[in-house]
Design a protein around this motif. Structure first.
Motif, PDB file in Angstrom:
ATOM      1  N   ALA A 105       0.837  -1.200   0.000  1.00 40.86           N
ATOM      2  CA  ALA A 105       0.000   0.000   0.000  1.00 40.86           C
ATOM      3  C   ALA A 105       0.871   1.249   0.000  1.00 40.86           C
ATOM      4  O   ALA A 105       1.946   1.274   0.608  1.00 40.86           O
ATOM      5  N   SER A 106       0.406   2.274  -0.703  1.00 43.79           N
ATOM      6  CA  SER A 106       1.157   3.523  -0.773  1.00 43.79           C
ATOM      7  C   SER A 106       0.193   4.701  -0.827  1.00 43.79           C
ATOM      8  O   SER A 106      -0.717   4.729  -1.652  1.00 43.79           O
ATOM      9  N   GLY A 107       0.390   5.667   0.088  1.00 42.37           N
ATOM     10  CA  GLY A 107      -0.432   6.868   0.084  1.00 42.37           C
ATOM     11  C   GLY A 107      -1.530   6.833   1.120  1.00 42.37           C
ATOM     12  O   GLY A 107      -2.040   5.761   1.472  1.00 42.37           O
ATOM     13  N   ASN A 108      -1.892   8.010   1.605  1.00 36.44           N
ATOM     14  CA  ASN A 108      -2.924   8.131   2.640  1.00 36.44           C
ATOM     15  C   ASN A 108      -4.161   8.885   2.170  1.00 36.44           C
ATOM     16  O   ASN A 108      -5.084   9.120   2.942  1.00 36.44           O
ATOM     17  N   ASN A 109      -4.173   9.296   0.912  1.00 41.07           N
ATOM     18  CA  ASN A 109      -5.333  10.001   0.384  1.00 41.07           C
ATOM     19  C   ASN A 109      -6.209   9.000  -0.373  1.00 41.07           C
ATOM     20  O   ASN A 109      -5.790   7.905  -0.698  1.00 41.07           O
ATOM     21  N   GLY A 110      -7.428   9.385  -0.664  1.00 40.90           N
ATOM     22  CA  GLY A 110      -8.308   8.470  -1.370  1.00 40.90           C
ATOM     23  C   GLY A 110      -8.971   7.479  -0.432  1.00 40.90           C
ATOM     24  O   GLY A 110      -8.900   7.596   0.792  1.00 40.90           O
ATOM     25  N   LYS A 124       2.693   6.611  -9.380  1.00 38.53           N
ATOM     26  CA  LYS A 124       2.226   6.517  -7.998  1.00 38.53           C
ATOM     27  C   LYS A 124       0.807   5.976  -7.950  1.00 38.53           C
ATOM     28  O   LYS A 124       0.123   5.873  -8.967  1.00 38.53           O
ATOM     29  N   THR A 125       0.390   5.614  -6.738  1.00 42.33           N
ATOM     30  CA  THR A 125      -0.962   5.105  -6.560  1.00 42.33           C
ATOM     31  C   THR A 125      -1.955   6.264  -6.506  1.00 42.33           C
ATOM     32  O   THR A 125      -1.572   7.419  -6.305  1.00 42.33           O
ATOM     33  N   VAL A 126      -3.222   5.939  -6.664  1.00 42.47           N
ATOM     34  CA  VAL A 126      -4.272   6.958  -6.571  1.00 42.47           C
ATOM     35  C   VAL A 126      -4.274   7.587  -5.179  1.00 42.47           C
ATOM     36  O   VAL A 126      -4.515   8.779  -5.020  1.00 42.47           O
ATOM     37  N   MET A 169      -2.008  10.562  -4.755  1.00 43.16           N
ATOM     38  CA  MET A 169      -2.308  11.765  -5.532  1.00 43.16           C
ATOM     39  C   MET A 169      -3.009  12.813  -4.666  1.00 43.16           C
ATOM     40  O   MET A 169      -3.634  12.490  -3.650  1.00 43.16           O
ATOM     41  N   THR A 170      -2.910  14.065  -5.098  1.00 43.21           N
ATOM     42  CA  THR A 170      -3.715  15.105  -4.465  1.00 43.21           C
ATOM     43  C   THR A 170      -5.147  14.954  -4.964  1.00 43.21           C
ATOM     44  O   THR A 170      -5.399  14.269  -5.963  1.00 43.21           O
ATOM     45  N   ASN A 230      -9.066  13.954  -9.194  1.00 43.37           N
ATOM     46  CA  ASN A 230     -10.306  14.394  -9.831  1.00 43.37           C
ATOM     47  C   ASN A 230     -10.128  14.758 -11.293  1.00 43.37           C
ATOM     48  O   ASN A 230     -11.108  14.874 -12.027  1.00 43.37           O
ATOM     49  N   SER A 231      -8.880  14.932 -11.720  1.00 44.05           N
ATOM     50  CA  SER A 231      -8.639  15.264 -13.127  1.00 44.05           C
ATOM     51  C   SER A 231      -8.590  14.027 -14.016  1.00 44.05           C
ATOM     52  O   SER A 231      -8.745  14.127 -15.240  1.00 44.05           O
ATOM     53  N   ILE A 232      -8.383  12.841 -13.414  1.00 42.90           N
ATOM     54  CA  ILE A 232      -8.239  11.630 -14.232  1.00 42.90           C
ATOM     55  C   ILE A 232      -9.158  10.488 -13.814  1.00 42.90           C
ATOM     56  O   ILE A 232      -9.241   9.477 -14.510  1.00 42.90           O
ATOM     57  N   SER A 233      -9.839  10.619 -12.700  1.00 43.57           N
ATOM     58  CA  SER A 233     -10.565   9.482 -12.134  1.00 43.57           C
ATOM     59  C   SER A 233     -11.697   8.989 -13.024  1.00 43.57           C
ATOM     60  O   SER A 233     -12.249   9.730 -13.847  1.00 43.57           O
ATOM     61  N   HIS A 234     -12.025   7.729 -12.849  1.00 41.69           N
ATOM     62  CA  HIS A 234     -13.165   7.131 -13.543  1.00 41.69           C
ATOM     63  C   HIS A 234     -14.440   7.909 -13.261  1.00 41.69           C
ATOM     64  O   HIS A 234     -15.290   8.090 -14.134  1.00 41.69           O
ATOM     65  N   ARG A 235     -14.534   8.406 -12.031  1.00 44.30           N
ATOM     66  CA  ARG A 235     -15.727   9.154 -11.631  1.00 44.30           C
ATOM     67  C   ARG A 235     -15.812  10.502 -12.351  1.00 44.30           C
ATOM     68  O   ARG A 235     -16.876  10.894 -12.825  1.00 44.30           O
ATOM     69  N   SER A 236     -14.685  11.197 -12.449  1.00 41.28           N
ATOM     70  CA  SER A 236     -14.692  12.496 -13.125  1.00 41.28           C
ATOM     71  C   SER A 236     -14.968  12.328 -14.616  1.00 41.28           C
ATOM     72  O   SER A 236     -15.658  13.157 -15.220  1.00 41.28           O
ATOM     73  N   ILE A 237     -14.442  11.260 -15.214  1.00 42.05           N
ATOM     74  CA  ILE A 237     -14.705  10.988 -16.630  1.00 42.05           C
ATOM     75  C   ILE A 237     -16.198  10.770 -16.849  1.00 42.05           C
ATOM     76  O   ILE A 237     -16.807  11.342 -17.770  1.00 42.05           O
ATOM     77  N   ALA A 238     -16.815   9.950 -15.989  1.00 39.50           N
ATOM     78  CA  ALA A 238     -18.247   9.669 -16.119  1.00 39.50           C
ATOM     79  C   ALA A 238     -19.082  10.926 -15.873  1.00 39.50           C
ATOM     80  O   ALA A 238     -20.077  11.162 -16.557  1.00 39.50           O
ATOM     81  N   ILE A 239     -18.689  11.725 -14.890  1.00 37.14           N
ATOM     82  CA  ILE A 239     -19.432  12.950 -14.581  1.00 37.14           C
ATOM     83  C   ILE A 239     -19.376  13.928 -15.747  1.00 37.14           C
ATOM     84  O   ILE A 239     -20.403  14.526 -16.131  1.00 37.14           O
ATOM     85  N   ASN A 240     -18.198  14.115 -16.325  1.00 39.67           N
ATOM     86  CA  ASN A 240     -18.068  15.038 -17.449  1.00 39.67           C
ATOM     87  C   ASN A 240     -18.888  14.581 -18.650  1.00 39.67           C
ATOM     88  O   ASN A 240     -19.507  15.403 -19.345  1.00 39.67           O
TER      89      ASN A 240
END
Length: 202
Positions: free
Chosen positions: A153-158, A172-174, A177-178, A183-193
């Protein structure tokens, strides 16, 4: 449908992490997201075998109780070597009776991938928009984010599987990321747009 007519939507979700992500992404489109918890609505049982059916069920459930335009999402992690599992069971992978057990879900995922070389995976998000409970033509959009699963595991965000979901082009892992990067690349942001384009332009 003109964009100015869509300034707020009810979100059929009780997942606080997901609600925050929706609020952040939709705010860029000047749309206010109102979570179903604001109306005291409980989650509906996700009894279907596809993301689309689950999303539609959740949207109709909340719209029926609020009488308002509603969006709902069903999403998950699909791993090539595991026949696209955990899939629709992603939030309850380690226990069908309990949702959002991130630690045990991730542990089971890594255990099931032991000695498996193929680690390709993708996140998928299916979002549904309905104007009213019995809307016969729900708008449906899909977004995918491709990566691979790593053991450590890597990272504490998400949240969810983010600490183990590695994006090669970012190195790096999701979870590392900040919020802005995610939010600029996520599956969710793609679907929302995609959904916003359908709502605005039909």
């Amino acid at each position: 449908m003109e964009s100015k007519k869509i300034n707020k939507l009810v979100l059929a979700s009780t997942n606080s992490n997901k609600v925050k992500e929706f609020i952040d992404i939709f705010s860029k489109n000047d749309v206010k997201i109102i979570p179903q918890s604001r109306f005291g609505i409980d989650s509906v049982n996700e009894k279907h075998i596809t993301f689309v059916e689950n999303a539609i069920e959740k949207a109709r459930h909340v719209s029926r109780l609020t009488k308002l335009p509603t969006i709902a999402e069903d999403s998950g992690l699909c791993v090539d070597a595991l026949n696209n599992n955990p899939g629709i069971f992603s939030s309850r992978y380690s226990s069908l009776d309990k949702k959002n057990c991130s630690i045990s879900n991730n542990s089971l995922l890594i255990k099931n991938l032991h000695n498996i070389e193929n680690r390709k995976a993708y996140y998928i998000s299916i979002i549904v928009f309905i104007n009213y409970p019995n809307d016969p033509i729900p708008l449906i959009s899909e977004g995918r984010l491709y990566g691979k699963i790593i053991d450590e595991a890597s990272g504490n965000n998400g949240f969810g599987y983010d600490p183990h979901f590695y994006i090669p082009i970012f190195g790096k892992t999701v979870a590392s990321m900040t919020n802005e990067e995610k939010n600029s690349i996520s599956h969710r942001s793609i679907a929302i747009n995609k959904l916003m384009n359908k709502i605005i332009y039909g």
